[in-house]
Design a protein around this motif. Structure first.
Motif, PDB file in Angstrom:
ATOM      1  N   ASP A  14       0.826  -1.206   0.000  1.00  0.00           N
ATOM      2  CA  ASP A  14       0.000   0.000   0.000  1.00  0.00           C
ATOM      3  C   ASP A  14       0.855   1.249   0.000  1.00  0.00           C
ATOM      4  O   ASP A  14       0.562   2.226  -0.697  1.00  0.00           O
ATOM      5  CB  ASP A  14      -0.912   0.016   1.235  1.00  0.00           C
ATOM      6  CG  ASP A  14      -2.071  -0.958   1.107  1.00  0.00           C
ATOM      7  OD1 ASP A  14      -2.380  -1.337  -0.035  1.00  0.00           O
ATOM      8  OD2 ASP A  14      -2.645  -1.335   2.132  1.00  0.00           O
ATOM      9  N   ARG A  17       2.759   2.030  -3.328  1.00  0.00           N
ATOM     10  CA  ARG A  17       1.971   2.492  -4.474  1.00  0.00           C
ATOM     11  C   ARG A  17       2.108   3.998  -4.664  1.00  0.00           C
ATOM     12  O   ARG A  17       2.029   4.493  -5.786  1.00  0.00           O
ATOM     13  CB  ARG A  17       0.498   2.139  -4.292  1.00  0.00           C
ATOM     14  CG  ARG A  17      -0.238   3.037  -3.297  1.00  0.00           C
ATOM     15  CD  ARG A  17      -1.724   2.737  -3.298  1.00  0.00           C
ATOM     16  NE  ARG A  17      -2.412   3.571  -2.333  1.00  0.00           N
ATOM     17  CZ  ARG A  17      -2.861   4.782  -2.589  1.00  0.00           C
ATOM     18  NH1 ARG A  17      -2.685   5.325  -3.778  1.00  0.00           N
ATOM     19  NH2 ARG A  17      -3.477   5.486  -1.663  1.00  0.00           N
ATOM     20  N   PRO A  87      -8.392   4.069  -7.540  1.00  0.00           N
ATOM     21  CA  PRO A  87      -9.250   3.050  -6.920  1.00  0.00           C
ATOM     22  C   PRO A  87     -10.501   2.750  -7.721  1.00  0.00           C
ATOM     23  O   PRO A  87     -10.881   1.593  -7.863  1.00  0.00           O
ATOM     24  CB  PRO A  87      -9.592   3.678  -5.560  1.00  0.00           C
ATOM     25  CG  PRO A  87      -8.476   4.629  -5.287  1.00  0.00           C
ATOM     26  CD  PRO A  87      -8.082   5.181  -6.618  1.00  0.00           C
ATOM     27  N   ILE A 369      -3.907  -1.194  -6.558  1.00  0.00           N
ATOM     28  CA  ILE A 369      -4.792  -0.947  -5.418  1.00  0.00           C
ATOM     29  C   ILE A 369      -5.884  -2.007  -5.347  1.00  0.00           C
ATOM     30  O   ILE A 369      -6.188  -2.543  -4.281  1.00  0.00           O
ATOM     31  CB  ILE A 369      -5.411   0.452  -5.529  1.00  0.00           C
ATOM     32  CG1 ILE A 369      -4.331   1.512  -5.344  1.00  0.00           C
ATOM     33  CG2 ILE A 369      -6.498   0.666  -4.479  1.00  0.00           C
ATOM     34  CD1 ILE A 369      -4.813   2.919  -5.611  1.00  0.00           C
ATOM     35  N   THR A 370      -6.484  -2.323  -6.484  1.00  0.00           N
ATOM     36  CA  THR A 370      -7.592  -3.269  -6.493  1.00  0.00           C
ATOM     37  C   THR A 370      -7.137  -4.667  -6.092  1.00  0.00           C
ATOM     38  O   THR A 370      -7.813  -5.374  -5.366  1.00  0.00           O
ATOM     39  CB  THR A 370      -8.237  -3.308  -7.890  1.00  0.00           C
ATOM     40  OG1 THR A 370      -8.638  -1.988  -8.233  1.00  0.00           O
ATOM     41  CG2 THR A 370      -9.431  -4.223  -7.905  1.00  0.00           C
ATOM     42  N   SER A 377      -8.999   0.712  -0.213  1.00  0.00           N
ATOM     43  CA  SER A 377      -8.811   1.804  -1.162  1.00  0.00           C
ATOM     44  C   SER A 377      -9.934   2.821  -1.052  1.00  0.00           C
ATOM     45  O   SER A 377      -9.706   4.031  -1.164  1.00  0.00           O
ATOM     46  CB  SER A 377      -8.749   1.250  -2.587  1.00  0.00           C
ATOM     47  OG  SER A 377      -7.663   0.373  -2.746  1.00  0.00           O
ATOM     48  N   SER A 404      -2.730  11.470   1.019  1.00  0.00           N
ATOM     49  CA  SER A 404      -3.027  10.095   0.649  1.00  0.00           C
ATOM     50  C   SER A 404      -2.144   9.109   1.412  1.00  0.00           C
ATOM     51  O   SER A 404      -2.599   8.052   1.855  1.00  0.00           O
ATOM     52  CB  SER A 404      -2.839   9.921  -0.862  1.00  0.00           C
ATOM     53  OG  SER A 404      -3.118   8.603  -1.253  1.00  0.00           O
TER      54      SER A 404
END
Length: 472
Positions: A14, A17, A87, A369-370, A377, A404
């Protein structure tokens, strides 16, 4: 029950990213056709500005300032769109093309409707004592624009993670010091801006953790998550839509409190009704995929709110220096271009950057993310959107990327706390492994703090050098 080591890798994924999105920005700008379109757009805006300012003194400086400012806007739009749209596209909730257009439109609306407050902080609040000095003030801001553009481009070429907001604030402060001395910077306002940089990721982290906790309680931990998920997500969409409507209405001067509340309530009812009907249709398509599809609509709403907040906040990075240049170039402090037009051109520049260069970043970040987890997300996206939009209306510029990151930290810390509470009686992981996991989180904190500490003085130094060169 032994811990699964793979559970502890997800937080690292995470967090990485964010860096992956920044590193991908260089690759997204390679297609020469898109670069050509961007150059044509920049030239067209500069030509439009030159025509609108015909007969004004120092027309060349003003046209150059507009071109550099729009270049900054395109760069910002190309780099930050993945935070908002990744997302939703990754979850299959919306197509890439439609998503880019929606976020681009929301960026423009955020710039025009809610960009004034942050722009005022970046102009009157940060270097108010330098205003009204005519040509020296205009050259100061031209140096700040050029310094920020140069440093951001260099950082992109080196795959270095930087914040455009920090870059512009540092450049303005450095140019002001070089032009008028240390007293020219309002250090109280600068401290407030810096405090916002620290507080905003913390608030985003707390909000994302609270959202994930609520999602686990009301949806994910239920034996049958579909009925409760429908109710929870309907309420969530209604609240987010109401918040966006209220913040948009509050941006207009003269709108009364009861009117803002009425508009917010209307938005909540319409948003909730649309969510209720849409989610019912999705549930009817089959329970095996219903929960994943249930998250699609909130992800789209969060992306749009994030686009609005991004336009409201990051537009100031372009509009503030450009406004000061246009107000001081002829020593009359009269606004040559309408302030709303300046915000509109800045928002359009961000939108063009989003449309031309945002697609590759969204595909890369969204898919990662998915694969990790769409519910997490969603929590990060909503927390980021609300935090950025709130600080924008409060008049404080913040870094969308760092906000973020704060949301990612919040989700990660909550997941570790929840996992430890669920497995208190089970065998714990070795001390070395626990220490290594703590160290990973702190290394990311050091990276963020390092970016804050380095970006501002580097941009300030480059801006000061450019001021001296312009004086020659």
């Amino acid at each position: 029950m032994a811990q699964n080591p793979r559970d502890y890798r997800t937080l690292d994924k995470d967090l990485r990213r964010i860096t992956t999105a920044e590193h991908a920005s260089l690759a997204s700008a390679r297609p020469m056709v898109r670069v050509g379109f961007a150059l044509v757009f920049i030239a067209a805006v500069a030509e439009f500005a030159a025509a609108a300012m015909a007969g004004q003194p120092a027309l060349g400086i003003m046209a150059a300032s507009v071109a550099i400012a729009i270049y900054l806007a395109v760069s910002i739009g190309s780099n930050d769109v993945a935070n908002a749209l990744g997302p939703a596209v990754g979850a299959g909730a919306i197509s890439l093309t439609l998503g880019l257009f929606l976020v681009a439109i929301m960026d423009v609306l955020g710039a025009v409707l809610a960009g004034e407050a942050v722009t005022r902080t970046m102009t009157e609040g940060l270097v108010a004592q330098t205003l009204g000095h005519g040509h020296p003030t205009a050259l100061m801001m031209l140096a700040a624009l050029a310094a920020a553009a140069t440093c951001i481009s260099l950082a992109t070429a080196l795959n270095a993670t930087v914040s455009t907001t920090h870059s512009v604030v540092g450049a303005i402060a450095g140019a002001g010091i070089a032009s008028f001395g240390w007293a020219s910077v309002n250090w109280t306002s600068f401290g407030s801006i810096a405090l916002g940089w620290v507080i905003s990721p913390i608030l985003s982290g707390l909000l994302s953790a609270a959202l994930l906790a609520s999602m686990h309680r009301h949806v994910l931990d239920k034996e049958d998550p579909i009925p409760s998920g429908r109710l929870w997500l309907t309420i969530l969409v209604a609240v987010v839509v109401a918040l966006a409507v209220c913040m948009g209405a509050a941006a207009f001067r003269g709108v009364s409190g009861p009117m803002i509340a009425a508009l917010g309530l209307t938005g909540a009812l319409l948003g909730g009704l649309y969510a209720h009907v849409t989610l019912a249709r999705q549930i009817g398509s089959g329970e095996k995929v219903a929960l994943k599809r249930l998250l699609g609509l909130p992800l789209i709403v969060a992306a749009m709110v994030m686009g609005f907040g991004h336009g409201a906040n990051d537009t100031s990075n372009i509009a503030a220096p450009l406004t000061i240049i246009l107000m001081n170039i002829d020593e009359t402090r009269e606004q040559i271009l309408n302030p709303t037009l300046v915000l509109l051109l800045s928002g359009l520049g961000i939108a063009v950057g989003t449309l031309l260069f945002g697609g590759k970043l969204v595909n890369m970040v969204g898919s990662k993310i998915t694969r990790l987890n769409p519910p997490r997300s969603l929590c990060i996206a909503i927390a980021t959107a609300v935090t950025v939009l709130g600080f924008s209306l409060a008049g404080l510029p913040v870094s969308t990327t760092h906000v973020s990151v704060g949301g990612v930290f919040g989700v990660g810390f909550y997941r570790e706390w929840r996992d430890r509470n669920r497995h208190r009686e089970s065998a714990s992981m070795p001390d070395e492994e626990l220490y290594r996991r703590h160290l990973v989180r702190r290394s990311h904190v050091r990276t963020i703090l390092g970016a804050w500490l380095i970006t501002v003085p580097v941009n300030a130094g480059v801006a000061a050098v450019l001021v001296m060169l312009l004086r020659l």
